[in-house]
Design a protein around this motif. Structure first.
Motif, PDB file in Angstrom:
ATOM      1  N   LEU A   1      15.298 -15.514  21.230  1.00 11.06           N
ATOM      2  CA  LEU A   1      15.016 -14.294  20.756  1.00 11.06           C
ATOM      3  C   LEU A   1      16.026 -13.714  19.999  1.00 11.06           C
ATOM      4  O   LEU A   1      15.735 -12.964  18.867  1.00 11.06           O
ATOM      5  N   MET A   2      17.087 -13.765  20.186  1.00 15.34           N
ATOM      6  CA  MET A   2      18.355 -13.660  19.401  1.00 15.34           C
ATOM      7  C   MET A   2      18.483 -14.144  18.045  1.00 15.34           C
ATOM      8  O   MET A   2      18.319 -13.283  16.863  1.00 15.34           O
ATOM      9  N   ARG A   3      17.911 -15.260  17.782  1.00 15.63           N
ATOM     10  CA  ARG A   3      17.579 -15.894  16.527  1.00 15.63           C
ATOM     11  C   ARG A   3      16.480 -15.409  15.680  1.00 15.63           C
ATOM     12  O   ARG A   3      16.701 -14.846  14.511  1.00 15.63           O
ATOM     13  N   TRP A   4      15.296 -15.032  16.430  1.00 17.01           N
ATOM     14  CA  TRP A   4      14.354 -14.298  15.763  1.00 17.01           C
ATOM     15  C   TRP A   4      15.005 -13.130  15.297  1.00 17.01           C
ATOM     16  O   TRP A   4      14.643 -12.648  14.303  1.00 17.01           O
ATOM     17  N   SER A   5      15.405 -12.216  16.383  1.00 22.09           N
ATOM     18  CA  SER A   5      15.979 -10.626  15.943  1.00 22.09           C
ATOM     19  C   SER A   5      16.845 -11.093  14.807  1.00 22.09           C
ATOM     20  O   SER A   5      16.887  -9.954  14.139  1.00 22.09           O
ATOM     21  N   ALA A   6      17.805 -11.767  14.691  1.00 21.55           N
ATOM     22  CA  ALA A   6      18.778 -11.961  13.805  1.00 21.55           C
ATOM     23  C   ALA A   6      18.024 -11.945  12.380  1.00 21.55           C
ATOM     24  O   ALA A   6      18.191 -11.470  11.129  1.00 21.55           O
ATOM     25  N   ALA A   7      16.958 -12.997  12.340  1.00 16.62           N
ATOM     26  CA  ALA A   7      16.393 -13.516  11.033  1.00 16.62           C
ATOM     27  C   ALA A   7      15.464 -12.185  10.564  1.00 16.62           C
ATOM     28  O   ALA A   7      15.236 -12.044   9.217  1.00 16.62           O
ATOM     29  N   ILE A   8      14.712 -11.310  11.264  1.00 16.26           N
ATOM     30  CA  ILE A   8      14.246 -10.109  10.898  1.00 16.26           C
ATOM     31  C   ILE A   8      14.909  -8.938  10.898  1.00 16.26           C
ATOM     32  O   ILE A   8      14.452  -7.817  10.709  1.00 16.26           O
ATOM     33  N   GLU A   9      16.198  -9.026  11.211  1.00 13.99           N
ATOM     34  CA  GLU A   9      17.239  -8.029  11.358  1.00 13.99           C
ATOM     35  C   GLU A   9      16.739  -7.109  12.357  1.00 13.99           C
ATOM     36  O   GLU A   9      16.838  -5.722  12.213  1.00 13.99           O
ATOM     37  N   ASN A  10      16.055  -7.142  13.520  1.00 10.63           N
ATOM     38  CA  ASN A  10      15.633  -6.256  14.472  1.00 10.63           C
ATOM     39  C   ASN A  10      16.912  -6.419  15.639  1.00 10.63           C
ATOM     40  O   ASN A  10      17.042  -7.341  16.363  1.00 10.63           O
TER      41      ASN A  10
ATOM     42  N   GLY B   1       7.225  -8.924  19.265  1.00 13.70           N
ATOM     43  CA  GLY B   1       6.004  -8.587  18.588  1.00 13.70           C
ATOM     44  C   GLY B   1       5.876  -9.479  17.262  1.00 13.70           C
ATOM     45  O   GLY B   1       4.665 -10.172  17.067  1.00 13.70           O
ATOM     46  N   THR B   2       6.723  -9.364  16.589  1.00 14.67           N
ATOM     47  CA  THR B   2       6.736 -10.036  15.239  1.00 14.67           C
ATOM     48  C   THR B   2       6.840 -11.417  15.487  1.00 14.67           C
ATOM     49  O   THR B   2       6.190 -12.593  14.857  1.00 14.67           O
ATOM     50  N   TRP B   3       7.360 -11.909  16.355  1.00 13.11           N
ATOM     51  CA  TRP B   3       7.314 -13.664  16.790  1.00 13.11           C
ATOM     52  C   TRP B   3       6.009 -13.911  17.310  1.00 13.11           C
ATOM     53  O   TRP B   3       5.406 -14.888  16.659  1.00 13.11           O
ATOM     54  N   LYS B   4       5.217 -13.178  18.048  1.00 11.09           N
ATOM     55  CA  LYS B   4       3.994 -13.497  18.469  1.00 11.09           C
ATOM     56  C   LYS B   4       2.970 -13.441  17.334  1.00 11.09           C
ATOM     57  O   LYS B   4       1.952 -14.290  17.122  1.00 11.09           O
TER      58      LYS B   4
END
Length: 166
Positions: A33-42, A66-69
């Motif tokens: 979750l943290m890696r995805w959030s960092a990648a999209i700057e959320n 939600g963007t990961w889903k």
């Protein structure tokens, strides 16, 4: 269900009710979750700060973005359709929260097949289920495949910007 030598499905061999190739990811960790959030700057704290998510926002855990889903469903469709076809349309709804620790499966089933303008349109019911079989993200998708094995749907897909009620 037949697959062409390039792993794309063969439109003429598809049948309503066929399952498409599912994708499974998980268990989803806080690191994911943290890696995805960092990648999209959320940087919303609910995706990495468990006390904030559960105490302040009263969530059951750290929510899967939600963007990961969205990415997960698009990835499933694209991996199934390519390299011969394209994902034309996708629509889904976030109905239930998925949290860290979940194992998620993106799934799909063919609900309609139509030949139009020299292409094969494949309508699918799609969704994301957790390890308990609970559906969180139902939707539909339409892929386009060539009608003859060995051909590919042209890029850019000429119907991509057309106005159809498909």
């Amino acid at each position: 269900m037949s697959q062409a030598s390039n792993n794309a499905p063969v439109f003429e061999d598809l049948r309503v009710g066929d399952d498409i190739t599912a994708l499974v990811r998980g268990p989803i960790t806080t690191s994911h979750l943290m890696r995805w959030s960092a990648a999209i700057e959320n940087w919303h704290r609910i995706h990495y700060d468990l006390p904030f998510a559960t105490e302040h926002d009263k969530l059951p855990g750290l929510p899967v973005n939600g963007t990961w889903k969205q990415h997960f469903l698009v990835q499933m469709m694209r991996e199934w359709l390519t390299p011969a076809g394209w994902l034309w349309k996708i629509d889904f709804s976030f109905r239930k929260l998925d949290v860290a620790g979940s194992t998620l499966t993106a799934w799909g089933r063919i609900t309609a097949l139509e030949e139009r303008d020299g292409m094969g349109y494949v309508t699918c019911e799609i969704g994301i289920r957790n390890q308990d079989g609970q559906e969180s993200t139902p939707g539909t998708a339409i892929g386009v495949l060539p009608l003859q094995q060995g051909k590919v749907v042209p890029y850019p897909y000429p119907d991509a910007f057309a106005s159809h009620d498909a």
